[in-house]
Design an enzyme around this catalytic site. Structure first.
Site, mmCIF file in Angstrom:
data_model
loop_
_atom_site.group_PDB
_atom_site.id
_atom_site.type_symbol
_atom_site.label_atom_id
_atom_site.label_comp_id
_atom_site.label_asym_id
_atom_site.label_seq_id
_atom_site.Cartn_x
_atom_site.Cartn_y
_atom_site.Cartn_z
ATOM 1 C CD GLU A 181 20.356 35.841 17.616
ATOM 2 O OE1 GLU A 181 19.545 36.504 16.971
ATOM 3 O OE2 GLU A 181 21.291 34.821 17.150
ATOM 4 C CG ASP B 10 13.721 37.554 10.573
ATOM 5 O OD1 ASP B 10 13.930 38.902 10.768
ATOM 6 O OD2 ASP B 10 14.652 36.938 10.731
ATOM 7 C CD GLU C 200 19.118 40.520 11.742
ATOM 8 O OE1 GLU C 200 20.469 41.002 11.647
ATOM 9 O OE2 GLU C 200 19.020 39.233 11.758
ATOM 10 C CE LYS D 52 13.717 38.390 14.063
ATOM 11 N NZ LYS D 52 15.064 39.110 13.438
ATOM 12 C CG ASP E 13 17.151 36.333 8.768
ATOM 13 O OD1 ASP E 13 17.348 35.610 9.772
ATOM 14 O OD2 ASP E 13 17.793 37.351 8.425
ATOM 15 C CB SER E 14 17.129 31.258 11.237
ATOM 16 O OG SER E 14 15.701 31.050 11.398
HETATM 17 O O1 KIV Z 1 16.202 34.237 11.994
HETATM 18 C C1 KIV Z 1 15.693 33.811 13.215
HETATM 19 O O2 KIV Z 1 15.191 32.722 13.111
HETATM 20 C C2 KIV Z 1 15.790 34.933 14.181
HETATM 21 C C3 KIV Z 1 15.464 34.254 15.455
HETATM 22 C C4 KIV Z 1 16.579 33.590 15.897
HETATM 23 C C5 KIV Z 1 15.194 35.423 16.466
HETATM 24 O O3 KIV Z 1 16.031 36.224 13.949
#
Ligand code: KIV
Length: 276
Positions: free
Chosen positions: A184, A85, A117, A115, A46-47
């Site tokens: 992280e 994510d 969090e 993924k 989600d970056s």
């Molecule tokens: O959103 C993302 O790119 C991430 C990674 C930095 C682990 O969660």
């Protein structure tokens, strides 16, 4: 192509002490390049909200945006394990919504895992997603979706209580069935302790060299994202500089007529020209 990297390969890699390489990707072209280079796993993080969409943080990213980019990355990914994510609020409201949204990553995005969090607060949702046969990668330490609670992108687990909590959370996630955990921005010594206590691999980002694998944001490691560069990033290229220089050359050549040349142009039968 080397053997397909699967969630089973994650476990095997830890057992065989073979470090796992993971990078983010958000588009087809980049996915093809990561595939060619042979990365083990591709995360549509989600970056993307920050490095692709220009949001100030990841909180504004929606499920539809994530699915759109995951589909593109899936078209270029073969060997690497493709992980989607789950964005803010896509798994927080109810177990049912969490499972449905995780399912969208698989059905629509063609991701092979998701993924999410967090620790105890999301454990019910993790169990339900795993039960729905969708592999889950956990994410502890600095979890950017909790930015407003943490009050910034700070190193996590520096005092004894916070460090103990992270160890407990990692064991809890493992018990819930995650196949790995992203750590992280935690001290490298704490990451080593957590890694040694788990049977599943840890994937570090700003968590030092003792994790079972590493992940970086592709725009960061290529030197493309210029708004800021976290301390934990190593830029393996300065493609931001290269891009600006290339674009400047293009602008100059368009202005002075040096581009395009005959080799970039198409020709037709000269006899036809007189009939035009
Ligand atoms: O959103 C993302 O790119 C991430 C990674 C930095 C682990 O969660």
């Amino acid at each position: 192509m080397a053997d397909k990297f699967t969630v089973q390969s994650f476990k095997a890699a830890k057992a065989e002490k073979k470090p796992i390489s993971m990078l983010t990707a958000y588009d087809y072209t980049t996915a093809c390049l990561l595939e060619e280079a042979g990365v083990d796993s591709v995360l549509v993080g989600d970056s993307l909200g920050m490095v692709m969409l220009g949001y100030e943080n990841t909180l504004r990213v929606t499920m539809d945006e994530m699915i759109h980019h995951t589909k593109a990355v899936a078209r270029g990914t073969r060997r690497g394990l493709l992980i989607g994510d789950m964005p803010f609020l896509s798994y927080h409201v109810s177990v049912e919504e969490a499972v449905r949204n995780a399912g969208r990553f698989v059905q629509e995005g063609r991701a092979e895992a998701v993924k999410l969090e967090g620790g105890p607060d999301v454990i019910e949702k993790i169990r339900a997603i795993v039960k729905a046969q969708i592999p889950v990668l956990g994410h502890l330490g600095l979890t950017p979706q909790s930015l407003n609670v943490f009050g910034g992108f700070k190193v996590q687990g520096r005092d004894l209580e916070a460090a103990r909590r992270l160890v407990d959370d990692a064991l809890l996630l493992q018990d819930a069935g995650v196949f790995g955990i992203v750590l992280e921005k935690v001290p490298d010594t704490l990451a080593r302790v957590i890694t040694s206590k788990l049977a599943i691999p840890t994937i570090g980002i700003g968590a030092g060299p003792h994790c079972d694998g590493q992940v970086l944001v592709i725009q960061d490691m290529l030197g493309l994202f210029r708004r800021f560069r976290p301390k934990f990033v190593k830029a393996y290229a300065e493609m931001g500089d290269t891009t600006v220089a290339a674009v400047k050359s293009y602008i100059d050549e368009v202005r002075n007529g040096a581009f395009p040349q005959a080799e970039h142009s198409f020709q037709m039968d000269g006899s036809l020209l007189s009939k035009l």
